[in-house]
Design an enzyme around this catalytic site. Structure first.
Site, PDB file in Angstrom:
ATOM      1  N   CYS A   2      -5.285  -9.529 -12.700  1.00  0.00           N
ATOM      2  CA  CYS A   2      -5.361 -10.727 -13.653  1.00  0.00           C
ATOM      3  C   CYS A   2      -4.043 -11.578 -13.614  1.00  0.00           C
ATOM      4  O   CYS A   2      -3.080 -11.336 -13.329  1.00  0.00           O
ATOM      5  CB  CYS A   2      -5.684 -10.105 -14.934  1.00  0.00           C
ATOM      6  SG  CYS A   2      -6.998  -9.088 -15.175  1.00  0.00           S
ATOM      7  N   ARG A  27      -3.497 -13.166  -6.396  1.00  0.00           N
ATOM      8  CA  ARG A  27      -3.561 -11.873  -7.067  1.00  0.00           C
ATOM      9  C   ARG A  27      -5.003 -11.085  -6.932  1.00  0.00           C
ATOM     10  O   ARG A  27      -4.789  -9.797  -7.148  1.00  0.00           O
ATOM     11  CB  ARG A  27      -3.049 -11.899  -8.264  1.00  0.00           C
ATOM     12  CG  ARG A  27      -1.531 -12.207  -8.471  1.00  0.00           C
ATOM     13  CD  ARG A  27      -1.390 -12.690  -9.897  1.00  0.00           C
ATOM     14  NE  ARG A  27      -1.221 -11.907 -10.785  1.00  0.00           N
ATOM     15  CZ  ARG A  27      -0.412 -11.220 -11.476  1.00  0.00           C
ATOM     16  NH1 ARG A  27       0.980 -11.733 -11.139  1.00  0.00           N
ATOM     17  NH2 ARG A  27      -0.069 -10.209 -12.291  1.00  0.00           N
ATOM     18  N   TRP A  74      -9.590  -9.893 -13.235  1.00  0.00           N
ATOM     19  CA  TRP A  74     -10.080  -8.913 -12.254  1.00  0.00           C
ATOM     20  C   TRP A  74     -10.943  -8.023 -13.029  1.00  0.00           C
ATOM     21  O   TRP A  74     -10.197  -7.193 -13.827  1.00  0.00           O
ATOM     22  CB  TRP A  74      -8.950  -8.308 -11.368  1.00  0.00           C
ATOM     23  CG  TRP A  74      -9.547  -7.537 -10.102  1.00  0.00           C
ATOM     24  CD1 TRP A  74      -9.701  -7.755  -9.250  1.00  0.00           C
ATOM     25  CD2 TRP A  74      -9.561  -5.989 -10.490  1.00  0.00           C
ATOM     26  NE1 TRP A  74     -10.033  -6.618  -8.342  1.00  0.00           N
ATOM     27  CE2 TRP A  74     -10.090  -5.594  -9.227  1.00  0.00           C
ATOM     28  CE3 TRP A  74      -9.333  -4.990 -11.335  1.00  0.00           C
ATOM     29  CZ2 TRP A  74     -10.284  -4.340  -8.768  1.00  0.00           C
ATOM     30  CZ3 TRP A  74      -9.644  -3.561 -11.130  1.00  0.00           C
ATOM     31  CH2 TRP A  74      -9.896  -3.284  -9.628  1.00  0.00           C
ATOM     32  N   ASN A  98      -3.935  -9.304 -19.575  1.00  0.00           N
ATOM     33  CA  ASN A  98      -3.862  -8.347 -18.210  1.00  0.00           C
ATOM     34  C   ASN A  98      -3.454  -6.967 -18.734  1.00  0.00           C
ATOM     35  O   ASN A  98      -2.803  -6.685 -19.641  1.00  0.00           O
ATOM     36  CB  ASN A  98      -2.527  -8.550 -17.452  1.00  0.00           C
ATOM     37  CG  ASN A  98      -2.768 -10.215 -16.817  1.00  0.00           C
ATOM     38  OD1 ASN A  98      -3.735 -10.902 -16.932  1.00  0.00           O
ATOM     39  ND2 ASN A  98      -1.623 -10.479 -16.315  1.00  0.00           N
ATOM     40  N   GLY A  99      -4.186  -6.025 -18.137  1.00  0.00           N
ATOM     41  CA  GLY A  99      -3.922  -4.548 -18.458  1.00  0.00           C
ATOM     42  C   GLY A  99      -5.296  -4.017 -19.082  1.00  0.00           C
ATOM     43  O   GLY A  99      -6.382  -4.310 -18.726  1.00  0.00           O
ATOM     44  N   GLU A 478      -3.309   3.211   8.257  1.00  0.00           N
ATOM     45  CA  GLU A 478      -3.182   1.642   7.783  1.00  0.00           C
ATOM     46  C   GLU A 478      -3.887   0.715   8.605  1.00  0.00           C
ATOM     47  O   GLU A 478      -4.595  -0.130   8.127  1.00  0.00           O
ATOM     48  CB  GLU A 478      -1.682   1.295   7.941  1.00  0.00           C
ATOM     49  CG  GLU A 478      -1.195  -0.097   8.014  1.00  0.00           C
ATOM     50  CD  GLU A 478      -1.318  -0.620   6.573  1.00  0.00           C
ATOM     51  OE1 GLU A 478      -1.828   0.001   5.661  1.00  0.00           O
ATOM     52  OE2 GLU A 478      -1.129  -1.932   6.347  1.00  0.00           O
ATOM     53  N   LYS A 482      -6.549  -1.632   6.448  1.00  0.00           N
ATOM     54  CA  LYS A 482      -6.599  -3.119   6.800  1.00  0.00           C
ATOM     55  C   LYS A 482      -7.999  -3.402   7.268  1.00  0.00           C
ATOM     56  O   LYS A 482      -8.483  -4.566   6.715  1.00  0.00           O
ATOM     57  CB  LYS A 482      -5.715  -3.573   8.009  1.00  0.00           C
ATOM     58  CG  LYS A 482      -4.212  -3.539   7.375  1.00  0.00           C
ATOM     59  CD  LYS A 482      -3.848  -4.730   6.963  1.00  0.00           C
ATOM     60  CE  LYS A 482      -2.558  -4.833   5.960  1.00  0.00           C
ATOM     61  NZ  LYS A 482      -2.712  -4.146   4.866  1.00  0.00           N
ATOM     62  N   GLU A 485     -10.406  -3.654   4.326  1.00  0.00           N
ATOM     63  CA  GLU A 485     -10.121  -4.420   3.141  1.00  0.00           C
ATOM     64  C   GLU A 485     -10.444  -6.112   3.935  1.00  0.00           C
ATOM     65  O   GLU A 485     -10.804  -6.967   2.895  1.00  0.00           O
ATOM     66  CB  GLU A 485      -8.455  -4.559   3.161  1.00  0.00           C
ATOM     67  CG  GLU A 485      -7.665  -3.308   2.345  1.00  0.00           C
ATOM     68  CD  GLU A 485      -6.335  -3.646   2.216  1.00  0.00           C
ATOM     69  OE1 GLU A 485      -6.051  -3.799   1.172  1.00  0.00           O
ATOM     70  OE2 GLU A 485      -5.554  -4.012   3.234  1.00  0.00           O
ATOM     71  N   HIS A 501     -12.045  18.167  14.262  1.00  0.00           N
ATOM     72  CA  HIS A 501     -12.738  18.951  13.334  1.00  0.00           C
ATOM     73  C   HIS A 501     -13.591  18.152  12.149  1.00  0.00           C
ATOM     74  O   HIS A 501     -13.792  18.387  11.042  1.00  0.00           O
ATOM     75  CB  HIS A 501     -11.433  19.411  12.448  1.00  0.00           C
ATOM     76  CG  HIS A 501     -10.608  20.340  13.266  1.00  0.00           C
ATOM     77  ND1 HIS A 501     -10.925  21.487  13.718  1.00  0.00           N
ATOM     78  CD2 HIS A 501      -9.353  20.230  13.868  1.00  0.00           C
ATOM     79  CE1 HIS A 501      -9.894  22.242  14.462  1.00  0.00           C
ATOM     80  NE2 HIS A 501      -8.817  21.347  14.323  1.00  0.00           N
ATOM     81  N   LYS A 601      -4.033  -8.152  -5.504  1.00  0.00           N
ATOM     82  CA  LYS A 601      -2.833  -8.016  -4.695  1.00  0.00           C
ATOM     83  C   LYS A 601      -1.711  -6.942  -5.366  1.00  0.00           C
ATOM     84  O   LYS A 601      -1.312  -6.089  -4.873  1.00  0.00           O
ATOM     85  CB  LYS A 601      -2.027  -9.621  -4.874  1.00  0.00           C
ATOM     86  CG  LYS A 601      -0.559  -9.446  -4.299  1.00  0.00           C
ATOM     87  CD  LYS A 601      -0.708  -9.440  -2.725  1.00  0.00           C
ATOM     88  CE  LYS A 601       0.538  -9.100  -2.000  1.00  0.00           C
ATOM     89  NZ  LYS A 601       0.438  -8.538  -0.745  1.00  0.00           N
TER      90      LYS A 601
END
Ligand code: G6P
Length: 606
Positions: A2, A27, A74, A98-99, A478, A482, A485, A501, A601
């Site tokens: 947010c 964000r 968000w 926010n929060g 990573e 990526k 996302e 395995h 973000k």
């Protein structure tokens, strides 16, 4: 996550508030809204989805008023609907937040029992009602906020607008950051300095528990005990830095910035003439460190995983590694003499910040590798290790990751020297290898077109597997992160040796397997695992150097050639094709690569 902007203005504010929200788009958010005070009343416009929807609502029904608050949300409590979008308002106040207000349920029950009516499913709406009750009982705005704040548990940054008070906004901070800005006869509130960049260059950061009364004459800050306090005025963010230049997306721009920002970062950690590694606080005692505990989230966690290999290899120090959300609640054993190392682009990730505070309470020395030097984590560090990546706007971290690796490699060498594990000639060699990284990253970028041309072969897949060994294993993780996302393709990263395995059961001709294997000590082992994939009809994309491709590239679906580099800097160089592949696959699939769905973000809720 947010974003907040607030303006106590000398002229109409809704356009400037919308502009502030645009700067916060990076964000991640899924609805937005603005409230102003005009003609003695609070009025608001809200819209689900992207800011263009809010702009359309404002164009159809403009919002006059010289003072107002704005928010990108968000979703946490309640879906991303217009009703759940902030600001939340009663006749008396409007609030953006926010929060998470963790005790919102009992507060809401209590308010409903007193006859208050709710119009959203959010935790935030309780704040509007609690403050309204105080105003209706005859309290002045500041007094009303002072009474309500101690009732709120959890994390919040709040901006509050009051009916018929166009001279006033009140802000409060606990857990989530909030910035005050000072203008000419105006004052501002923002969730970060970038939101206020076009409005002012003079800002102050609120400390934990602070609240602030903003007027035309400036801002009066109070600490959590309600004592008036001064918070230093510092330089704000520069407005120009957040355009895309001639790149179609921030993500691509930031991938291309890596040679420069890595060089910029290394300048603070290498003495090129003396061929020594150095720290911003040279007197910080690393010699007595008995154990290192690395904690981070997301891409920063994978940088930490690379660092674990380096710290153990070079400094021979035992390393624990945790994702922040697990670390905090698994009762970790943190003995005296330990260094707790937190890695974060934003410096505000709620789980990492909570973990940092836990480690401090347990007597650890606190080191922080962070990109935002004014962030909460930066301010709470004993050893602040800045990355100099500059503002990172693409939600998926790229250049910050490269700079984190640069700092962590330098820290590993510093730690090794302090512990007597690094001979001067070894230190000189490390400095030389690290100094080669920017040029090698530049060379890796030259394969952009080739990667774009082969991206369509991956873009049609439903599942993708990434394999690597040693420091290429975190890179495999990573790479998979990526791709997930940016392109929404399911991907998994695996230690190459572990593939048999489990994931080997997934292999068929429809699952591309991206193998990250620079030539070097582990190359043959990784290639053996690659052959196991090929033997089962798997289609391999091999990322290696010329020697590696000559040795094992035959029969691959595609090969991506990297420059020949020393293993120390391989993670910095091989991150580039991994990022570019995700980017081009995302673009090929028409995804919103800078603002992927559901992602934020900076994740400021636990
Ligand atoms: C979010 C971002 C990631 C980032 C992670 C950790 O998930 O989308 O790009 O790696 O948070 O953020 P931090 O700011 O702590 O590095």
């Amino acid at each position: 996550m947010c974003g907040i902007v607030g303006i106590v203005g000398c002229g109409a504010v809704s356009e400037r508030l919308l502009d502030g929200l645009k700067r916060l788009e990076y964000r991640g958010y899924d609805s937005a809204g603005i409230a102003t005070d005009h003609d003695g009343m609070i009025d608001r416009r809200r819209a689900s989805g992207k800011l263009v929807n809010l702009a359309t609502a404002l164009a159809a029904d403009p919002l006059p008023g010289d003072t107002g608050i704005a928010h990108t949300r968000w979703a946490t409590h309640g879906g991303p609907t217009t009703n759940n979008a902030h600001p939340h308002a009663t006749a008396e106040v409007a609030v953006v937040h926010n929060g998470i207000i963790e005790n919102f349920k009992p507060l809401r029950d209590e308010l409903i029992a007193r006859g208050r009516q709710f119009t959203s499913e959010t935790d935030t709406e309780v704040v509007a009602h609690l403050i309204s009750e105080q105003i209706e009982a005859g309290r002045e705005p500041a007094e009303a906020v002072r009474v309500v704040l101690p009732r709120l548990h959890g994390a919040f940054a709040l901006a509050i607008l009051f009916r018929a008070r166009p001279d006033l906004l009140i802000g409060a901070r606990l857990g989530s950051p909030l910035v005050i800005g000072y203008g000419d006869g105006e004052s501002y509130l923002g969730s970060d300095a970038l939101a206020l960049a076009p409005l002012t260059q003079r800002i102050s950061y609120l400390d934990e528990g602070d609240w602030v009364v903003c007027t035309h004459d400036g801002a009066q800050v109070f600490d959590r005990a309600n004592n008036p306090v001064e918070r230093a005025v510092v330089a704000g963010a520069v407005a120009e830095v957040i355009d895309k230049g001639n790149h179609p997306h921030f993500m691509l721009k930031e991938i291309y910035e890596q040679p420069i920002v890595v060089a910029q970062t290394l300048r603070s950690y290498l003495q090129r003439m003396e061929e020594r590694v150095t720290l911003p606080i040279p007197e910080f005692d690393l010699a007595t460190i008995k154990r290192v505990t690395i904690v981070a989230c997301g891409t920063s966690f994978y940088a930490g995983m690379v660092a674990k290999y380096w710290f153990e290899q070079f400094a021979r120090v035992p390393v624990d590694l945790d994702v922040a959300s697990e670390f905090r609640y698994r009762a970790p054993i943190l003995e005296a003499g330990g260094l707790a190392l937190f890695i974060s682009q934003s410096g505000e990730t709620a789980d990492t910040l909570a973990a940092l505070r836990h480690a401090r309470a347990e007597g650890q020395k606190i080191a922080v590798v962070v990109n935002v030097p004014t962030s909460s984590m930066a301010r709470e560090a004993d050893l602040l290790l800045p990355t100099h990546a500059g503002p990172e706007i693409g939600v998926a971290s790229t250049k910050a990751f490269a700079c984190q690796l640069a700092v962590l490699a330098a820290l590993a060498a510093n730690l090794a020297r302090a512990r007597g594990k690094l001979a001067p000639d070894e230190e000189r060699a490390i400095v030389r290898h690290l100094a080669e990284a920017p040029a090698a990253i530049n060379q890796a970028l030259a394969y952009d077109d080739a990667i774009r041309d082969m991206a369509h072969t991956v873009a049609v897949a439903r599942d993708v597997l990434y394999l690597g060994r040693g420091t290429d294993y975190p890179l495999a993780l990573e790479g998979a992160l990526k791709l997930k996302e940016i392109s929404y393709i399911h991907a998994e990263g695996y230690a190459a040796g572990e593939m048999k395995h489990g994931p080997i059961a997934l292999i068929d001709e429809h699952v591309p397997v991206i193998v990250i294997a620079p030539s070097g000590p582990l190359f043959d082992k990784t290639v053996s695992n690659m052959q196991e994939v090929r033997a089962r009809g798997g289609k391999v994309v091999l990322i290696s150097d010329a020697a590696g491709i000559a040795a094992a590239g035959e029969g691959c679906l595609a090969t991506i050639e990297m420059p020949q580099v020393h293993p120390l800097i391989a993670p910095l160089v091989y991150a580039v094709p991994v990022q570019l592949l995700a980017y081009h696959v995302g673009v090929a699939r028409g995804a919103d690569v800078d603002q992927p769905r559901n992602l934020a973000k900076s994740v400021t809720v636990e």
